[in-house]
Design an enzyme around this catalytic site. Structure first.
Site, PDB file in Angstrom:
ATOM      1  N   LYS B  47       0.845  -1.204   0.000  1.00 47.96           N
ATOM      2  CA  LYS B  47       0.000   0.000   0.000  1.00 47.96           C
ATOM      3  C   LYS B  47       0.879   1.252   0.000  1.00 47.96           C
ATOM      4  O   LYS B  47       1.893   1.290   0.658  1.00 47.96           O
ATOM      5  CB  LYS B  47      -0.929   0.001   1.216  1.00 47.96           C
ATOM      6  CG  LYS B  47      -2.117  -0.930   1.023  1.00 47.96           C
ATOM      7  CD  LYS B  47      -3.031  -0.946   2.230  1.00 47.96           C
ATOM      8  CE  LYS B  47      -3.972  -2.129   2.181  1.00 47.96           C
ATOM      9  NZ  LYS B  47      -5.139  -1.914   1.324  1.00 47.96           N
ATOM     10  N   LYS B  52       7.525   1.376   3.862  1.00 48.10           N
ATOM     11  CA  LYS B  52       7.366   2.379   4.921  1.00 48.10           C
ATOM     12  C   LYS B  52       5.973   2.326   5.544  1.00 48.10           C
ATOM     13  O   LYS B  52       5.770   2.762   6.682  1.00 48.10           O
ATOM     14  CB  LYS B  52       7.606   3.779   4.364  1.00 48.10           C
ATOM     15  CG  LYS B  52       8.993   3.972   3.784  1.00 48.10           C
ATOM     16  CD  LYS B  52       9.895   4.740   4.728  1.00 48.10           C
ATOM     17  CE  LYS B  52      11.301   4.852   4.149  1.00 48.10           C
ATOM     18  NZ  LYS B  52      12.279   5.387   5.090  1.00 48.10           N
ATOM     19  N   THR B  74       5.243  14.367  11.186  1.00 44.67           N
ATOM     20  CA  THR B  74       6.560  13.939  10.715  1.00 44.67           C
ATOM     21  C   THR B  74       7.030  14.943   9.676  1.00 44.67           C
ATOM     22  O   THR B  74       6.227  15.654   9.074  1.00 44.67           O
ATOM     23  CB  THR B  74       6.548  12.514  10.133  1.00 44.67           C
ATOM     24  OG1 THR B  74       7.899  12.047  10.028  1.00 44.67           O
ATOM     25  CG2 THR B  74       5.909  12.477   8.753  1.00 44.67           C
ATOM     26  N   SER B  77       9.796  14.464   2.877  1.00 45.65           N
ATOM     27  CA  SER B  77       9.258  14.756   1.548  1.00 45.65           C
ATOM     28  C   SER B  77       9.170  13.463   0.740  1.00 45.65           C
ATOM     29  O   SER B  77       8.793  13.466  -0.415  1.00 45.65           O
ATOM     30  CB  SER B  77      10.153  15.771   0.841  1.00 45.65           C
ATOM     31  OG  SER B  77      11.484  15.321   0.852  1.00 45.65           O
ATOM     32  N   ASP B 171      19.321 -18.323   3.134  1.00 44.30           N
ATOM     33  CA  ASP B 171      20.640 -18.166   3.747  1.00 44.30           C
ATOM     34  C   ASP B 171      20.926 -16.704   4.089  1.00 44.30           C
ATOM     35  O   ASP B 171      21.578 -16.405   5.079  1.00 44.30           O
ATOM     36  CB  ASP B 171      21.716 -18.686   2.786  1.00 44.30           C
ATOM     37  CG  ASP B 171      21.510 -20.162   2.460  1.00 44.30           C
ATOM     38  OD1 ASP B 171      21.560 -20.963   3.407  1.00 44.30           O
ATOM     39  OD2 ASP B 171      21.282 -20.497   1.285  1.00 44.30           O
ATOM     40  N   GLY B 179      18.415   5.241   6.196  1.00 42.37           N
ATOM     41  CA  GLY B 179      18.395   5.654   7.594  1.00 42.37           C
ATOM     42  C   GLY B 179      18.617   4.496   8.550  1.00 42.37           C
ATOM     43  O   GLY B 179      18.824   4.708   9.745  1.00 42.37           O
ATOM     44  N   GLY B 180      18.558   3.266   8.064  1.00 46.52           N
ATOM     45  CA  GLY B 180      18.851   2.105   8.901  1.00 46.52           C
ATOM     46  C   GLY B 180      17.630   1.406   9.461  1.00 46.52           C
ATOM     47  O   GLY B 180      17.742   0.355  10.101  1.00 46.52           O
ATOM     48  N   GLU B 203      24.732  -0.647   0.069  1.00 46.11           N
ATOM     49  CA  GLU B 203      24.796   0.802   0.262  1.00 46.11           C
ATOM     50  C   GLU B 203      25.583   1.449  -0.886  1.00 46.11           C
ATOM     51  O   GLU B 203      26.558   0.879  -1.355  1.00 46.11           O
ATOM     52  CB  GLU B 203      25.500   1.087   1.603  1.00 46.11           C
ATOM     53  CG  GLU B 203      25.273   2.491   2.125  1.00 46.11           C
ATOM     54  CD  GLU B 203      25.907   2.725   3.497  1.00 46.11           C
ATOM     55  OE1 GLU B 203      26.961   2.123   3.785  1.00 46.11           O
ATOM     56  OE2 GLU B 203      25.351   3.530   4.262  1.00 46.11           O
ATOM     57  N   ALA B 207      27.039   7.288  -0.463  1.00 45.38           N
ATOM     58  CA  ALA B 207      26.344   7.616   0.800  1.00 45.38           C
ATOM     59  C   ALA B 207      26.602   6.462   1.756  1.00 45.38           C
ATOM     60  O   ALA B 207      25.693   5.779   2.192  1.00 45.38           O
ATOM     61  CB  ALA B 207      24.847   7.802   0.559  1.00 45.38           C
TER      62      ALA B 207
END
Lengths: 315, 315
Positions: B47, B52, B74, B77, B171, B179-180, B203, B207
């Site tokens: 959705k 997120k 929050t 953008s 495996d 952001g982790g 990554e 960045a």
């Protein structure tokens, strides 16, 4: 005179080991927009990226051992050439694919990657037919037609059969109409495996031979083929037209703008890559949504082979 | 100190009615290319088009009735702003989304379409934080963080939980690292629900704060954020870093060229629309494919919200 229900079941059994049972996706937003309950049968996820794999596989598997040894030939610069190449490789059969010398090199490469033997010729239909006939004479290869051959039509039918096996109560299944092989196969499937389910065709105004053929009762030619739905520029044939006449109650025509708008909705909202041709039946549903409100509707997403460098989504 | 297995199960039960159990796709060709057995968990079909939604939904559902009445806020953008707007609407909660005035109007429109109240501010982090704090003061709204909040991380974990429920013997699971929040949640899921399954991060070199943080043992900042993977320009936080340090054995960095190449492979071969960020873990697998040969590997396809008018597939 129609192929039987049992024939269709045998075809599905025959090709099953060589094809994907493709997933069916839904989008709450597209349901909201159309007011219907829409099930997208994703043949863009099929092997080689299009439903054409089904018909090609069936046509090749039902050949005699002797015919298999001599190979198959087709002239197609599109999905069917790739489908025949891959289906033939799966069956250990040689595939001769006649392509115009000026066809995009990426399409020739795709056929070659699937193991097809590409023979180049001039870009006219006459030259392609001549080259194909030479290969039939010299190698004894069996010609395969992308849409006007019963084995191909029956193979195509299996997409809607799978869809109906998961969603048996669909009211309508929409397909694009190009050469007529997909819509004819789908109409057989809804006839035998639906519970009062009808097949509806979507066609561009710019290549509306099938709409006019259904009106006049005889096979008409395209007046223009100036459509973004490049898979739908071909015309009906003597094998599929009788099936379409018997089992397809309606063809809905759409403009180029309606096609691009529907295409963009599918890409943006469903996050799947589909060919412009696939957007045609969805555009037809959008156009006539008031009539189909509340219905359960299947749409055959016919393929997903697009050139990412050349998309119709300008700023 | 880690959240428990039971907590994760409770989170999944809590958000289940509001999210899709997304499909898992495979591609024989991509399996051939990588030499591994790759399972793509398609959160681009989630959705609002991204994982997120899971974290936002969980963060909002666990609020007290009083907190729910005061709303949430929050500043984002990107996908998280949209996720909070939709998740809040699902829960009957007011969502204040702080966005820079110069954010693309299509992004503001998406948030508004999901029922979010957009407040505009200057484009600096300082201005966004100030505006968010004003809303907290004036409305008593609860602030939500896109990646550094435990409820969000636990919600994100449910994508890998679903994947492992269907494919328990993976495996490795690869995810992107921005952001982790996704990699931390995924690492919890593989830790509790895998059978010796490890989470690997992908990554961009451009960045690579997380890679360097794992090396140095403390949270490092990005030196550049000049990557096409716009979802991965953010940095780790104090809540997710300890989980990453404990449970993520390796982060693989990839170049911009490797990202675009992997992106194109996914679009062309899988026929699905994914964000550049999603291509990063697949690019990482491609880069190190010799080491992962023969393994069963899950990849979280994190989202599919792209601007079709601005694609990196030039002629």
């Amino acid at each position: 005179m129609l192929p039987t229900r049992d024939e269709l079941l045998r075809v599905h059994e025959r090709i099953k080991p060589f094809i994907h049972f493709t997933p069916v996706l839904q989008s709450s937003l597209l349901n909201e927009i159309t007011g219907a309950n829409v099930f997208f049968k994703c043949e863009n996820f099929q092997k080689m990226g299009a439903f054409k794999m089904r018909g090609a596989m069936n046509a090749i598997l039902q050949l005699s051992e002797e015919e298999k040894k001599a190979g198959v030939v087709t002239h197609s610069s599109g999905n069917f050439g790739q489908a025949v190449a891959l289906a033939a490789r799966n069956a250990g059969v040689t595939a001769y694919i006649v392509m115009p010398a000026n066809a995009p090199s990426v399409k020739k490469k795709a056929v070659k990657d699937y193991g097809g033997l590409v023979t180049e010729c001039e870009s006219t239909l006459k030259a392609r037919v001549a080259e194909s006939e030479r290969i039939q004479r010299e190698h004894g290869a069996t010609p395969l037609h992308p849409s006007n051959q019963i084995e191909v039509i029956l193979g195509n039918a299996t997409a809607a059969m799978e869809l109906l096996s998961e969603h048996p109560d669909l009211d309508f299944v929409f397909t694009p109409i190009g050469g007529g092989g997909l819509v004819a196969g789908t109409a057989l499937a809804t006839h035998y495996f639906g519970t009062n389910c009808k097949t509806i065709g979507g066609e561009p105004y710019e290549a509306d031979d099938a709409y006019r053929s259904l009106q006049s009762g005889k096979i008409e030619s395209n007046i223009t083929t100036n459509t973004i739905a490049d898979g739908l520029r071909t015309e009906l044939g003597s094998v599929n037209f009788p099936i379409i006449k018997a089992l397809v109650p309606e063809i809905i025509r759409v403009t180029e703008e309606e096609i691009v708008q529907a295409l963009r909705l599918i890409w943006e909202r469903m996050k799947i890559i589909v060919e412009p041709s696939c957007a045609v039946p969805f555009a037809a549903l959008l156009k006539e949504k008031d009539r189909f409100k509340g219905n359960d509707i299947g749409i055959i997403i016919s393929g997903g082979n697009v050139d990412l460098s050349n998309l119709p989504f300008a700023k």
